[in-house]
Design a protein around this motif. Structure first.
Motif, PDB file in Angstrom:
ATOM      1  N   THR A   1     106.689  -5.184 -92.460  1.00 34.07           N
ATOM      2  CA  THR A   1     106.999  -4.950 -93.861  1.00 34.07           C
ATOM      3  C   THR A   1     106.429  -6.118 -94.651  1.00 34.07           C
ATOM      4  OG1 THR A   1     109.051  -3.774 -93.308  1.00 34.07           O
ATOM      5  CG2 THR A   1     108.838  -4.636 -95.562  1.00 34.07           C
ATOM      6  N   VAL A   2     105.717  -5.823 -95.729  1.00 38.42           N
ATOM      7  CA  VAL A   2     105.164  -6.853 -96.606  1.00 38.42           C
ATOM      8  C   VAL A   2     105.987  -6.873 -97.881  1.00 38.42           C
ATOM      9  CG1 VAL A   2     103.118  -7.690 -97.810  1.00 38.42           C
ATOM     10  CG2 VAL A   2     102.874  -6.495 -95.625  1.00 38.42           C
ATOM     11  N   PHE A   3     106.559  -8.020 -98.184  1.00 38.57           N
ATOM     12  CA  PHE A   3     107.518  -8.139 -99.289  1.00 38.57           C
ATOM     13  C   PHE A   3     107.052  -9.186-100.293  1.00 38.57           C
ATOM     14  CE2 PHE A   3     111.055 -10.261-101.350  1.00 38.57           C
ATOM     15  CZ  PHE A   3     111.829  -9.202-101.802  1.00 38.57           C
ATOM     16  N   THR A   4     107.259  -8.895-101.575  1.00 37.12           N
ATOM     17  CA  THR A   4     107.050  -9.904-102.612  1.00 37.12           C
ATOM     18  C   THR A   4     108.111  -9.761-103.685  1.00 37.12           C
ATOM     19  OG1 THR A   4     105.354 -11.014-103.928  1.00 37.12           O
ATOM     20  CG2 THR A   4     105.555  -8.646-104.237  1.00 37.12           C
TER      21      THR A   4
ATOM     22  N   TRP B   1      95.435 -11.089 -90.338  1.00 36.54           N
ATOM     23  CA  TRP B   1      96.557 -10.453 -89.666  1.00 36.54           C
ATOM     24  C   TRP B   1      96.374 -10.359 -88.142  1.00 36.54           C
ATOM     25  CZ3 TRP B   1     101.188  -9.617 -88.671  1.00 36.54           C
ATOM     26  CH2 TRP B   1     101.637  -8.536 -87.937  1.00 36.54           C
ATOM     27  N   PRO B   2      95.211  -9.972 -87.592  1.00 32.13           N
ATOM     28  CA  PRO B   2      95.084  -9.949 -86.128  1.00 32.13           C
ATOM     29  C   PRO B   2      95.342 -11.312 -85.489  1.00 32.13           C
ATOM     30  CG  PRO B   2      93.305  -8.694 -87.134  1.00 32.13           C
ATOM     31  CD  PRO B   2      94.012  -9.409 -88.249  1.00 32.13           C
ATOM     32  N   ARG B   3      94.899 -12.401 -86.127  1.00 39.46           N
ATOM     33  CA  ARG B   3      95.140 -13.741 -85.574  1.00 39.46           C
ATOM     34  C   ARG B   3      96.620 -14.103 -85.637  1.00 39.46           C
ATOM     35  NH1 ARG B   3      91.473 -16.685 -89.435  1.00 39.46           N
ATOM     36  NH2 ARG B   3      92.781 -18.437 -88.843  1.00 39.46           N
ATOM     37  N   VAL B   4      97.257 -13.761 -86.742  1.00 43.81           N
ATOM     38  CA  VAL B   4      98.685 -14.044 -86.874  1.00 43.81           C
ATOM     39  C   VAL B   4      99.474 -13.255 -85.834  1.00 43.81           C
ATOM     40  CG1 VAL B   4     100.679 -13.740 -88.386  1.00 43.81           C
ATOM     41  CG2 VAL B   4      98.539 -14.656 -89.316  1.00 43.81           C
ATOM     42  N   GLN B   5      99.120 -12.005 -85.669  1.00 43.44           N
ATOM     43  CA  GLN B   5      99.821 -11.164 -84.698  1.00 43.44           C
ATOM     44  C   GLN B   5      99.682 -11.725 -83.287  1.00 43.44           C
ATOM     45  OE1 GLN B   5      98.624  -7.083 -84.939  1.00 43.44           O
ATOM     46  NE2 GLN B   5     100.091  -6.377 -83.397  1.00 43.44           N
ATOM     47  N   GLU B   6      98.522 -12.275 -82.976  1.00 45.92           N
ATOM     48  CA  GLU B   6      98.312 -12.873 -81.650  1.00 45.92           C
ATOM     49  C   GLU B   6      99.238 -14.070 -81.450  1.00 45.92           C
ATOM     50  OE1 GLU B   6      96.737 -12.780 -77.921  1.00 45.92           O
ATOM     51  OE2 GLU B   6      96.310 -11.362 -79.547  1.00 45.92           O
ATOM     52  N   GLU B   7      99.390 -14.901 -82.478  1.00 43.39           N
ATOM     53  CA  GLU B   7     100.283 -16.062 -82.381  1.00 43.39           C
ATOM     54  C   GLU B   7     101.735 -15.629 -82.224  1.00 43.39           C
ATOM     55  OE1 GLU B   7      99.718 -19.278 -85.185  1.00 43.39           O
ATOM     56  OE2 GLU B   7      97.663 -18.623 -85.583  1.00 43.39           O
ATOM     57  N   LEU B   8     102.109 -14.529 -82.850  1.00 43.59           N
ATOM     58  CA  LEU B   8     103.499 -14.062 -82.801  1.00 43.59           C
ATOM     59  C   LEU B   8     103.875 -13.458 -81.451  1.00 43.59           C
ATOM     60  CD1 LEU B   8     103.727 -12.483 -86.361  1.00 43.59           C
ATOM     61  CD2 LEU B   8     105.037 -14.453 -85.556  1.00 43.59           C
TER      62      LEU B   8
ATOM     63  N   ASP C   1      95.245   1.019 -93.103  1.00 41.92           N
ATOM     64  CA  ASP C   1      95.392   1.955 -91.975  1.00 41.92           C
ATOM     65  C   ASP C   1      96.836   2.087 -91.510  1.00 41.92           C
ATOM     66  OD1 ASP C   1      92.597   2.285 -91.971  1.00 41.92           O
ATOM     67  OD2 ASP C   1      92.346   0.563 -90.656  1.00 41.92           O
ATOM     68  N   GLY C   2      97.772   2.081 -92.444  1.00 38.64           N
ATOM     69  CA  GLY C   2      99.168   2.306 -92.091  1.00 38.64           C
ATOM     70  C   GLY C   2      99.827   1.189 -91.334  1.00 38.64           C
ATOM     71  N   LEU C   3      99.262  -0.018 -91.391  1.00 41.95           N
ATOM     72  CA  LEU C   3      99.825  -1.141 -90.644  1.00 41.95           C
ATOM     73  C   LEU C   3     101.167  -1.595 -91.197  1.00 41.95           C
ATOM     74  CD1 LEU C   3      96.704  -3.457 -90.121  1.00 41.95           C
ATOM     75  CD2 LEU C   3      97.977  -2.254 -88.350  1.00 41.95           C
ATOM     76  N   ALA C   4     101.413  -1.358 -92.484  1.00 42.77           N
ATOM     77  CA  ALA C   4     102.561  -2.007 -93.119  1.00 42.77           C
ATOM     78  C   ALA C   4     103.265  -1.100 -94.114  1.00 42.77           C
ATOM     79  CB  ALA C   4     102.097  -3.279 -93.840  1.00 42.77           C
ATOM     80  N   ARG C   5     104.536  -1.443 -94.316  1.00 42.19           N
ATOM     81  CA  ARG C   5     105.289  -0.942 -95.460  1.00 42.19           C
ATOM     82  C   ARG C   5     105.257  -2.036 -96.527  1.00 42.19           C
ATOM     83  NH1 ARG C   5     110.687   0.597 -91.942  1.00 42.19           N
ATOM     84  NH2 ARG C   5     109.827   2.434 -90.859  1.00 42.19           N
ATOM     85  N   PHE C   6     105.349  -1.641 -97.789  1.00 47.55           N
ATOM     86  CA  PHE C   6     105.306  -2.613 -98.879  1.00 47.55           C
ATOM     87  C   PHE C   6     106.566  -2.501 -99.731  1.00 47.55           C
ATOM     88  CE2 PHE C   6     100.919  -1.470 -97.833  1.00 47.55           C
ATOM     89  CZ  PHE C   6     100.412  -2.726 -97.514  1.00 47.55           C
ATOM     90  N   GLU C   7     107.148  -3.661-100.034  1.00 49.50           N
ATOM     91  CA  GLU C   7     108.329  -3.733-100.890  1.00 49.50           C
ATOM     92  C   GLU C   7     108.062  -4.746-102.001  1.00 49.50           C
ATOM     93  OE1 GLU C   7     111.816  -2.803 -97.553  1.00 49.50           O
ATOM     94  OE2 GLU C   7     111.682  -4.777 -98.502  1.00 49.50           O
ATOM     95  N   ILE C   8     108.380  -4.374-103.224  1.00 49.19           N
ATOM     96  CA  ILE C   8     108.181  -5.250-104.385  1.00 49.19           C
ATOM     97  C   ILE C   8     109.499  -5.358-105.133  1.00 49.19           C
ATOM     98  CG2 ILE C   8     106.883  -5.635-106.502  1.00 49.19           C
ATOM     99  CD1 ILE C   8     104.695  -3.796-105.353  1.00 49.19           C
TER     100      ILE C   8
ATOM    101  N   CYS D   1      95.170  -6.434-103.026  1.00 49.11           N
ATOM    102  CA  CYS D   1      94.750  -7.276-101.902  1.00 49.11           C
ATOM    103  C   CYS D   1      95.509  -6.929-100.623  1.00 49.11           C
ATOM    104  CB  CYS D   1      94.934  -8.748-102.252  1.00 49.11           C
ATOM    105  SG  CYS D   1      93.758  -9.366-103.472  1.00 49.11           S
ATOM    106  N   VAL D   2      96.836  -6.882-100.675  1.00 47.43           N
ATOM    107  CA  VAL D   2      97.597  -6.659 -99.441  1.00 47.43           C
ATOM    108  C   VAL D   2      97.385  -5.252 -98.894  1.00 47.43           C
ATOM    109  CG1 VAL D   2      99.337  -8.423 -99.910  1.00 47.43           C
ATOM    110  CG2 VAL D   2      99.723  -6.062-100.703  1.00 47.43           C
ATOM    111  N   SER D   3      97.178  -4.274 -99.779  1.00 45.20           N
ATOM    112  CA  SER D   3      96.976  -2.913 -99.287  1.00 45.20           C
ATOM    113  C   SER D   3      95.639  -2.787 -98.552  1.00 45.20           C
ATOM    114  CB  SER D   3      97.046  -1.911-100.435  1.00 45.20           C
ATOM    115  OG  SER D   3      96.067  -2.169-101.414  1.00 45.20           O
ATOM    116  N   ARG D   4      94.720  -3.723 -98.792  1.00 49.67           N
ATOM    117  CA  ARG D   4      93.464  -3.753 -98.036  1.00 49.67           C
ATOM    118  C   ARG D   4      93.584  -4.643 -96.801  1.00 49.67           C
ATOM    119  NH1 ARG D   4      92.473  -2.279-102.979  1.00 49.67           N
ATOM    120  NH2 ARG D   4      90.585  -1.110-103.532  1.00 49.67           N
ATOM    121  N   ALA D   5      94.278  -5.763 -96.918  1.00 47.30           N
ATOM    122  CA  ALA D   5      94.445  -6.664 -95.771  1.00 47.30           C
ATOM    123  C   ALA D   5      95.269  -6.024 -94.670  1.00 47.30           C
ATOM    124  CB  ALA D   5      95.096  -7.963 -96.232  1.00 47.30           C
ATOM    125  N   PHE D   6      96.192  -5.143 -95.051  1.00 49.51           N
ATOM    126  CA  PHE D   6      97.033  -4.432 -94.074  1.00 49.51           C
ATOM    127  C   PHE D   6      96.801  -2.936 -94.236  1.00 49.51           C
ATOM    128  CE2 PHE D   6      99.331  -8.297 -95.361  1.00 49.51           C
ATOM    129  CZ  PHE D   6      99.469  -8.929 -94.140  1.00 49.51           C
TER     130      PHE D   6
END
Length: 294
Positions: free
Chosen positions: A8-11, A99-106, A32-39, A25-30
């Motif tokens: 979930t991507v929140f702001t 995001w792929p690099r962050v996911q690898e660290e997680l 292909d359905g990778l994320a839900r967005f909350e504002i 920006c976030v809808s392109r960075a995440f």
């Protein structure tokens, strides 16, 4: 059938125009359905138009969610995806490779969060751009119910309040997560350019509405915070109106000339800093424009 989103991507935002850029920006960075967005709309002003944020959930103030710190805490408690990304509305991801690099660290079970943009003076992720594991944060917040709220640690009534040890948004929570035995990976991707950040956007606009253009220009001419905020808003105004020519124009009416008039007499050191900062803003706006357009 599409896979369930991983995060979930929140702001939290006050201004619809800043959020428009953020969402593009976030809808392109995440993608292909990778994320839900909350504002979370942290304002009693005009409502956000859902057509500007297709697919996003727009949240409003309530009696229990009074402002953005409450909203961050509620986002952690509510989150049902594996990860939660909290990204300030004036921080823009301009790369699909982050995001792929962050996911690898997680994947490391001891890593509770990856801070893509971190504080410089404290070991804290703040809320600039952090991707965290909500189940770990919920466990830590059982003994720290204030969560993301700032506070003074061990305040001393014998000292002036400005001499107390103050912790900003997310600082105490970052410490608590580490003290619970987890790791936070701290990065500065705003320095590497994969994420771009603007400064003082919200408080400068609110300051303009409160004290007026002349007084704010005087404050900006003497200090760094409002000078950066004014410059950031001028840059975002140009960027927003270029990206969204049919939308309501960017709501910052202060002129560049007012800032220049109060800023022109300054030390060479300060002027060099300002020129470098303007160069950074110009590059950042260009990166956002290219990422959104592509």
């Amino acid at each position: 059938m599409p896979a369930e989103p991983l995060l979930t991507v929140f702001t939290s935002t006050v201004f619809a125009d800043v959020a428009r850029i953020w969402f593009q920006c976030v809808s392109r960075a995440f993608s292909d359905g990778l994320a839900r967005f909350e504002i979370f709309h942290d304002s009693d002003g005009p409502q956000l138009d859902p057509q500007d944020f297709p697919g996003a959930t727009i949240l409003h103030r309530t009696s229990t969610c009074r402002e953005f710190h409450d909203a961050y805490n509620e986002a952690v408690q509510r989150c049902q995806t594996r990860y939660l990304a909290i990204i300030d509305s004036d921080v823009f991801w301009v790369s699909r490779g982050v995001w792929p690099r962050v996911q690898e660290e997680l994947k490391d079970p001891k890593v509770a969060a990856v801070s893509c943009v971190s504080r410089s003076r404290k070991k804290s992720h703040g809320t600039y751009s952090v991707v965290l594991k909500p189940e770990i944060y919920r466990e830590v917040m059982k003994t720290l119910p204030d969560g993301f709220f700032p506070r003074a640690k061990n305040p001393d009534p014998n000292l002036p309040i400005f001499d107390w040890q103050w912790y900003d948004t997310g600082d105490v929570l970052s410490l608590a997560v580490v003290e619970a035995g987890y790791k936070i990976n701290f990065h500065h991707m705003d320095r590497s350019g994969e994420i771009v950040r603007f400064f003082g956007v919200t408080l400068t606009r609110r300051g303009a509405a409160t004290v007026g253009e002349r007084k704010l220009a005087e404050m900006a001419g003497k200090g760094r915070y409002f000078w950066r905020g004014w410059s950031s808003n001028l840059t975002l105004r140009r960027l927003h109106n270029h990206l969204f020519p049919n939308a309501q124009p960017y709501g910052f009416s202060l002129a560049a000339s007012s800032l220049l008039k109060r800023s022109i007499w300054a030390s060479p050191k300060r002027q060099r800093y300002r020129l470098c900062f303007l160069w950074l803003l110009w590059r950042s706006a260009g990166k956002v424009k290219r990422f959104v357009r592509n």
